[in-house]
Design an enzyme around this catalytic site. Structure first.
Site, PDB file in Angstrom:
ATOM      1  CG  ASP A   1      -1.361   1.998  -3.568  1.00 55.32           C
ATOM      2  OD1 ASP A   1      -0.138   1.769  -3.641  1.00 55.32           O
ATOM      3  OD2 ASP A   1      -1.868   2.677  -2.646  1.00 55.32           O
TER       4      ASP A   1
ATOM      5  CG  ASP B   1      -9.189 -14.876 -16.698  1.00 51.82           C
ATOM      6  OD1 ASP B   1      -8.546 -15.312 -15.738  1.00 51.82           O
ATOM      7  OD2 ASP B   1     -10.439 -14.835 -16.718  1.00 51.82           O
TER       8      ASP B   1
ATOM      9  CG  ASP C   1      -4.725 -11.464 -15.852  1.00 45.91           C
ATOM     10  OD1 ASP C   1      -5.393 -12.125 -16.655  1.00 45.91           O
ATOM     11  OD2 ASP C   1      -4.302 -11.914 -14.763  1.00 45.91           O
TER      12      ASP C   1
ATOM     13  CG  ASP D   1      -1.744   1.214   1.386  1.00 47.61           C
ATOM     14  OD1 ASP D   1      -1.828   1.988   0.408  1.00 47.61           O
ATOM     15  OD2 ASP D   1      -2.315   1.427   2.478  1.00 47.61           O
TER      16      ASP D   1
ATOM     17  CD  GLU E   1      -6.934 -19.326 -15.693  1.00 52.28           C
ATOM     18  OE1 GLU E   1      -6.941 -19.631 -14.503  1.00 52.28           O
ATOM     19  OE2 GLU E   1      -7.787 -18.580 -16.210  1.00 52.28           O
TER      20      GLU E   1
ATOM     21  CG  HIS F   1      -4.859 -14.743  -8.732  1.00 45.44           C
ATOM     22  ND1 HIS F   1      -4.059 -15.134  -9.792  1.00 45.44           N
ATOM     23  CD2 HIS F   1      -6.124 -14.680  -9.212  1.00 45.44           C
ATOM     24  CE1 HIS F   1      -4.817 -15.288 -10.858  1.00 45.44           C
ATOM     25  NE2 HIS F   1      -6.073 -15.022 -10.540  1.00 45.44           N
ATOM     26  CG  ASP F   2      -7.198 -18.275  -9.509  1.00 43.60           C
ATOM     27  OD1 ASP F   2      -7.805 -17.346  -8.941  1.00 43.60           O
ATOM     28  OD2 ASP F   2      -7.078 -18.351 -10.749  1.00 43.60           O
TER      29      ASP F   2
ATOM     30  CG  ASP G   1      -6.099   3.209   0.242  1.00 46.00           C
ATOM     31  OD1 ASP G   1      -5.184   2.361   0.310  1.00 46.00           O
ATOM     32  OD2 ASP G   1      -6.784   3.382  -0.786  1.00 46.00           O
TER      33      ASP G   1
HETATM   34  C1  NOJ Z   1      -9.161 -17.262 -13.724  1.00 45.16           C
HETATM   35  C2  NOJ Z   1      -8.604 -16.256 -12.777  1.00 45.16           C
HETATM   36  O1  NOJ Z   1      -7.282 -16.609 -12.474  1.00 45.16           O
HETATM   37  C3  NOJ Z   1      -9.500 -16.253 -11.573  1.00 45.16           C
HETATM   38  O2  NOJ Z   1      -8.970 -15.514 -10.509  1.00 45.16           O
HETATM   39  C4  NOJ Z   1     -10.849 -15.726 -11.985  1.00 45.16           C
HETATM   40  O3  NOJ Z   1     -11.732 -15.823 -10.912  1.00 45.16           O
HETATM   41  C5  NOJ Z   1     -11.404 -16.516 -13.170  1.00 45.16           C
HETATM   42  N1  NOJ Z   1     -10.430 -16.794 -14.163  1.00 45.16           N
HETATM   43  C6  NOJ Z   1     -12.499 -15.737 -13.825  1.00 45.16           C
HETATM   44  O4  NOJ Z   1     -11.971 -14.632 -14.496  1.00 45.16           O
END
Ligand code: NOJ
Length: 560
Positions: free
Chosen positions: A32, A202, A101, A24, A256, A331-332, A28
């Site tokens: 960012d 994506d 992305d 950050d 992806e 992140h998933d 806030d």
């Molecule tokens: C794959 C992304 O990595 C994920 O975070 C997202 O929720 C889904 N695609 C939908 O965009």
């Protein structure tokens, strides 16, 4: 041995930033772009060559940026276009590329196109999305969303349903409409002309749906995927994007690709005929299913054999034909030490896992915090979570009759929020992530031990090991271009493989055991002739061909 083409995107490694939790810069509580700018030297110091930004565009943030409402604006909570340009310049000055992305399977329901589309069939934007009449009182077909639940949302004004393969607020674009494809190409040009160096695309394999949208094989999750994964026009659309836009720039692309296999991937990434290659690499999911089935929520016991089979298969099938995208976290995915490693041996297993995948053939991706060995937070109460997929999963499990406690057990292990806690920079207030009183999300309690500042000072930290590993990769072409051969495939404790390149050999030994394991050099290896170049305990070569491996030990021998 097949000839292997050299290319910059093969030699690089990539650092992924999920901005909201990175740093950050304006106090806030939310990460960012100013925060990112302040950390460019740190990122460069890792020895990576590129940054991949998870979406930073304007978005209602229902799925934290994967629901875009304006592809040409930066989300105000992350900063301005000038902030982004400062990062682009700062990164380029440091020799770092910037990858964006690109989310084109769907937009946010707050995107102007969707708002127009709601105005009715006569509106030119109506056909930007996939609208259908229901079948009696039922939706147009039985497809299910990837985030558990129905894939269709009813709109009473239009008496029609729209398709959403993710959250309700993520409306699938109708890629069969040439106007939509033109929009996509314009968006690509917009960012490429600004100077970005490529795209992570994506769920790109979902963009073409089978004509007539037939019912899918009845499954509780992702039902219909045989009709929307690698659909009939996918290759054609990717070729169009490539021919008309991407091929005009010296960039990299990584798509992806859920449910992808190496044989199928070659249709898109085969580098032997550049006219046919429509993507440089693909993120596959097979190796992320060594402790689950299809989604991380359907958990199983970790199986090293499953992991090895998946990874080795991609290694051997693509060698000389296509290029791998290597990753263990993003992140998933929940944190890898908490999944395939062991938190009790956090440092040892963190380094071993890093060695295991970075020494394979492909471009390595490293997710923020992975380089310091961050682990799962395991939030105990449902209302502590923020991820839409976590809630959708909870609701479906509840409907199916699972008790709250058992669902929470799964969520604590599998929620994507495990990977989305703020990066731990220091052992001070809010882990140095923000100067605000409260960060936007929970910080893992282990920040007093696991943080960048302390890791910098410790020569044996995971952080300094990543640096050493990435440097070794950069300085030794064998790691990048060597072939791949696995040993002891039947072992459920060890992952052992060799790489060969221009007369040199590399032997990579990784133990996934919390006990002492006996190791014997594979046939043909005289370990006394090799040099131990990497190791998580020491880099000592006893000269013996048989020795003990300590818990989660890794050792890499180079033979020149
Ligand atoms: C794959 C992304 O990595 C994920 O975070 C997202 O929720 C889904 N695609 C939908 O965009």
């Amino acid at each position: 041995m097949p000839e292997i083409k050299k290319n910059w995107y093969k030699e690089m490694s990539v650092y992924q930033i999920w901005t909201r939790s990175f740093c950050d810069g304006d106090g806030d509580g939310i990460g960012d772009l100013k925060g990112v700018l302040s950390k460019l030297d740190y990122i460069k110091s890792l020895g990576v060559d590129a940054i991949w930004f998870s979406p930073i565009y304007k978005s209602p943030q229902k799925d934290y940026g994967y629901d875009i409402s304006d592809y040409r604006q930066i989300a105000p909570e992350y900063g301005t276009m000038d902030d982004f340009k400062a990062i682009l310049d700062g990164a380029h000055e440091r020799g770092l590329k910037v990858i964006m992305d690109l989310v084109i399977n769907h937009t946010s329901d707050q995107h102007e196109w969707f708002k127009e589309s709601l105005k009715g069939e006569d509106n030119p934007y109506h056909d930007y999305y996939i609208w259908r009449k229901g079948k009696g009182k039922n939706p147009p077909n039985n497809w299910k969303s990837t985030f558990p639940g129905p894939a269709w949302e009813y709109n009473a004004d239009l008496d029609k349903y729209y398709l959403h393969l993710f959250a309700v607020e993520q409306c699938d674009l109708n890629m069969d409409n040439p106007a939509v494809r033109n929009e996509v190409k314009d968006i690509m040009r917009f960012w490429l002309d600004m100077g970005v160096d490529g795209f992570r695309e994506d769920v790109i394999t979902y963009i073409s749906k089978r004509e007539g949208l037939p019912n899918g094989f009845p499954l509780p999750v992702a039902c219909g995927m045989e009709h929307f994964t690698c659909g009939p026009h996918l290759y054609e659309y990717l070729q169009e994007f490539n021919d008309e836009v991407l091929s005009k720039y010296d960039i990299m692309t990584v798509g992806e690709a859920p449910m992808m296999t190496p044989d199928l991937a070659l249709k898109f990434i085969d580098e032997r005929d550049s006219k046919k290659q429509v993507l440089k690499m693909m993120f596959n999911f097979q190796h992320m299913e060594a402790d689950c089935i299809i989604t991380s929520f359907i958990t199983t016991k970790f199986s090293l054999k499953k992991l090895k089979s998946a990874m080795s298969n991609w290694q051997t099938k693509l060698y000389g034909k296509g290029w791998n995208a290597l990753y263990l976290e993003n992140h998933d995915q929940p944190r890898i030490i908490s999944r395939y490693g062991n938190e009790k041996y956090r440092v040892e297993s963190g380094k071993m896992l890093a060695t295991m995948y970075i020494c394979q053939s492909g471009t390595p991706f490293i997710y923020q915090g992975q380089e310091i060995g961050m682990t799962n937070i395991r939030l105990p109460e449902l209302d502590m979570y923020v991820d839409v997929a976590t809630y959708d999963t909870y609701n479906i499990c509840k409907k199916l009759g699972f008790p709250h406690k058992s669902i929470m057990k799964r969520i604590m292990k599998a929620s994507r929020d495990n990977a989305r806690t703020p990066v731990q920079w220091t052992s001070g207030k809010n882990a140095g992530f923000t100067t605000a009183d409260k960060p936007w999300f929970y910080i893992n309690d282990n920040y007093t031990e696991v943080n960048v500042e302390d890791a910098e000072k410790d020569p044996n930290s995971i952080l300094n090991y990543y640096r050493k590993l990435l440097k070794f990769r950069k300085e030794n072409e064998i790691v990048i271009y060597g072939d791949f051969k696995e040993h002891y495939h039947e072992s459920d404790k060890l992952y052992v493989y060799e790489r060969n390149y221009e007369g040199k050999k590399l032997l990579v030994i990784c133990s996934f055991s919390d006990r002492i394991e006996r190791f014997k050099a594979p046939k043909g290896f005289d370990l006394a002739k090799g040099k131990v170049v990497l190791g998580n305990y020491d880099c000592f070569n006893s000269g013996f061909d048989t020795f003990n491996l300590r818990p989660y030990e890794t050792k890499v021998f180079l033979f020149e």
